[in-house]
Scaffold this motif. Structure first.
Motif, short mmCIF file in Angstrom:
data_model
loop_
_atom_site.label_atom_id
_atom_site.label_comp_id
_atom_site.label_asym_id
_atom_site.label_seq_id
_atom_site.Cartn_x
_atom_site.Cartn_y
_atom_site.Cartn_z
N LYS A 222 -18.40 17.09 36.02
CA LYS A 222 -18.01 15.89 36.85
C LYS A 222 -19.71 15.75 37.31
CE LYS A 222 -13.64 16.58 38.53
NZ LYS A 222 -13.18 16.74 39.55
N CYS A 223 -19.97 14.69 37.66
CA CYS A 223 -21.18 14.57 37.24
C CYS A 223 -21.59 12.72 38.80
CB CYS A 223 -22.01 13.88 36.39
SG CYS A 223 -22.26 12.80 35.35
N ARG A 224 -22.42 12.88 38.60
CA ARG A 224 -22.64 11.24 39.56
C ARG A 224 -23.34 10.38 39.46
NH1 ARG A 224 -21.25 11.38 45.30
NH2 ARG A 224 -21.15 13.54 45.33
N GLY B 236 -24.20 6.27 43.02
CA GLY B 236 -23.45 7.30 43.47
C GLY B 236 -21.66 7.82 42.57
N GLU B 237 -20.57 7.14 42.46
CA GLU B 237 -19.73 7.57 42.38
C GLU B 237 -20.29 8.43 40.82
OE1 GLU B 237 -16.54 5.02 39.07
OE2 GLU B 237 -17.31 4.12 40.07
N ILE B 238 -18.98 9.53 41.75
CA ILE B 238 -18.39 10.51 40.92
C ILE B 238 -17.81 10.32 39.50
CG2 ILE B 238 -17.29 12.52 40.92
CD1 ILE B 238 -17.43 12.86 43.26
#
Length: 94
Positions: free
Chosen positions: A59-61, A66-68
């Protein structure tokens, strides 16, 4: 150097037609791609190794909002430079 420049250089150095060099180069590239896509590796002594490499999902942003975001598992092509090629590049930089 791009592909056409490489073909021209090899053709001049070996004294063979560009058409022949192009067909050989295309076949080599195709075989490398097919082999790596089948999960195998190709070792070219003194040059390097082409192989598939597994990259685990994560998972990243998203930096814009700013959404994951979920990045799925993937197998990517990987190239590991051989010792002699690495030495040659480093000697040319000094």
């Amino acid at each position: 150097m791009n592909k056409l420049q490489l073909i021209t250089t090899v053709s001049l150095n070996l004294g063979i037609s560009q058409k022949l060099v192009k067909s050989v180069l295309n076949e080599v590239i195709e075989r490398i791609g097919e082999t790596v896509a089948n999960g195998e590796e190709i070792k070219l002594i003194d040059f390097g190794t082409f192989s598939p490499k597994f990259r685990k999902g994560r998972k990243c942003r998203n930096p814009q909002n700013g959404e994951i975001v979920e990045i799925v598992d993937a197998t990517i092509p990987f190239f590991k430079v051989g010792k002699k090629l690495k030495e040659r590049v480093n000697n040319n930089l000094s």
